[in-house]
Write a protein that holds these residues in place. Structure first.
Motif, PDB file in Angstrom:
ATOM      1  N   ILE A   1       0.861  -1.187   0.000  1.00 14.96           N
ATOM      2  CA  ILE A   1       0.000   0.000   0.000  1.00 14.96           C
ATOM      3  C   ILE A   1       0.896   1.235   0.000  1.00 14.96           C
ATOM      4  N   PRO A   2       0.379   2.362  -0.481  1.00 12.12           N
ATOM      5  CA  PRO A   2       1.204   3.575  -0.481  1.00 12.12           C
ATOM      6  C   PRO A   2       1.553   4.011   0.947  1.00 12.12           C
ATOM      7  N   LEU A   3       2.799   4.407   1.122  1.00  8.71           N
ATOM      8  CA  LEU A   3       3.270   4.913   2.412  1.00  8.71           C
ATOM      9  C   LEU A   3       3.487   6.416   2.301  1.00  8.71           C
ATOM     10  N   ALA A   4       3.358   7.105   3.421  1.00  6.10           N
ATOM     11  CA  ALA A   4       3.639   8.543   3.432  1.00  6.10           C
ATOM     12  C   ALA A   4       5.082   8.753   2.982  1.00  6.10           C
ATOM     13  N   PRO A   5       5.332   9.793   2.182  1.00  6.52           N
ATOM     14  CA  PRO A   5       6.696  10.032   1.692  1.00  6.52           C
ATOM     15  C   PRO A   5       7.700  10.290   2.824  1.00  6.52           C
ATOM     16  N   THR A   6       7.212  10.723   3.977  1.00  5.00           N
ATOM     17  CA  THR A   6       8.104  11.011   5.104  1.00  5.00           C
ATOM     18  C   THR A   6       8.401   9.768   5.944  1.00  5.00           C
ATOM     19  N   MET A   7       7.727   8.651   5.641  1.00  3.48           N
ATOM     20  CA  MET A   7       7.909   7.432   6.429  1.00  3.48           C
ATOM     21  C   MET A   7       9.288   6.840   6.167  1.00  3.48           C
ATOM     22  N   THR A   8      10.005   6.532   7.246  1.00  4.68           N
ATOM     23  CA  THR A   8      11.297   5.870   7.109  1.00  4.68           C
ATOM     24  C   THR A   8      11.046   4.410   6.761  1.00  4.68           C
ATOM     25  N   ARG A   9      11.669   3.973   5.660  1.00  2.00           N
ATOM     26  CA  ARG A   9      11.550   2.583   5.213  1.00  2.00           C
ATOM     27  C   ARG A   9      12.844   1.856   5.541  1.00  2.00           C
ATOM     28  N   LEU A  10      12.693   0.673   6.143  1.00  2.00           N
ATOM     29  CA  LEU A  10      13.839  -0.136   6.535  1.00  2.00           C
ATOM     30  C   LEU A  10      13.678  -1.539   5.960  1.00  2.00           C
ATOM     31  N   ASP A  11      14.795  -2.237   5.833  1.00  2.00           N
ATOM     32  CA  ASP A  11      14.798  -3.613   5.353  1.00  2.00           C
ATOM     33  C   ASP A  11      14.603  -4.541   6.555  1.00  2.00           C
ATOM     34  N   LEU A  12      13.502  -5.264   6.579  1.00  2.00           N
ATOM     35  CA  LEU A  12      13.197  -6.153   7.700  1.00  2.00           C
ATOM     36  C   LEU A  12      14.286  -7.209   7.893  1.00  2.00           C
ATOM     37  N   ASN A  13      15.021  -7.522   6.849  1.00  2.00           N
ATOM     38  CA  ASN A  13      16.073  -8.534   6.941  1.00  2.00           C
ATOM     39  C   ASN A  13      17.429  -7.964   7.349  1.00  2.00           C
ATOM     40  N   SER A  14      17.492  -6.657   7.658  1.00  2.00           N
ATOM     41  CA  SER A  14      18.758  -6.041   8.061  1.00  2.00           C
ATOM     42  C   SER A  14      18.662  -5.529   9.501  1.00  2.00           C
ATOM     43  N   SER A  15      19.018  -6.385  10.443  1.00  2.00           N
ATOM     44  CA  SER A  15      18.952  -5.971  11.844  1.00  2.00           C
ATOM     45  C   SER A  15      19.932  -4.830  12.119  1.00  2.00           C
TER      46      SER A  15
END
Length: 182
Positions: free
Chosen positions: A149-163
């Protein structure tokens, strides 16, 4: 954060559907956060009845006999057990108050999805409803791929596989929150 949830430490919820890997991620994150110098307390919500003491042990017998609360202590650890009959769900505010004397740098709350606290939302494709990504309290989302789904442009996106990446974000977020608490 609501006034009711103001504490001398930042509180970060980790919200995800069962099966996404919340506990697995926290097992990886906690040592990384400790290496970065953070003292981290964790409050975990359980959706079922549980016992931390064993039937037949003195602590179990005393709690069953009516000790409320029951505290058992040794040189190595202590555990406080409190019965909560008639309580529909645990009160996060009361649980956070128990953390104050321990002076953590950060409290991570696993579960308690509906509580109005800042959150790191985890999403794994095919596990649960992607609407969880629209949480108004989400500070960042960790995904395994593209967002469904579309996320707010200000939302920080992280890789769930990168602890490592997530630990870096949590550390920076906690530092920023500590500056605003001071």
């Amino acid at each position: 954060m609501s006034d009711a949830l103001r504490y001398p430490f930042p509180v970060l919820g980790v919200a995800a559907w069962s099966g996404t890997g919340k506990t697995t991620l926290l097992e990886q994150l906690l040592p990384l956060l400790r290496e970065k110098g953070l003292s981290v307390a964790v409050i975990k919500h359980a959706h079922h009845q549980f016992d931390v003491d064993q039937p037949g042990k003195d602590s179990y017998k005393l709690r069953s006999a009516g000790a409320a609360p029951m505290l058992i202590a040794s040189r190595q650890r202590y555990a406080l057990m409190q019965e909560t009959p008639g309580q529909d769900e645990p009160d996060l505010d009361s649980l956070l108050a128990l953390m104050v004397p321990h002076h953590p740098d950060l409290v991570i709350v696993e579960g308690f999805k509906a509580w109005p606290i800042p959150k790191l939302v985890l999403y794994r494709e095919g596990v649960g409803d992607p609407a969880i990504l629209n949480d108004d309290w989400a500070q960042a989302v960790a995904l395994t791929g593209e967002s469904p789904i579309p996320l707010a442009p200000t939302m920080t996106r992280l890789d769930l596989n990168s602890s490592e990446e997530i630990a870096r974000w949590v550390t920076e977020w906690a530092d920023q929150q500590c500056r605003t608490l001071a």
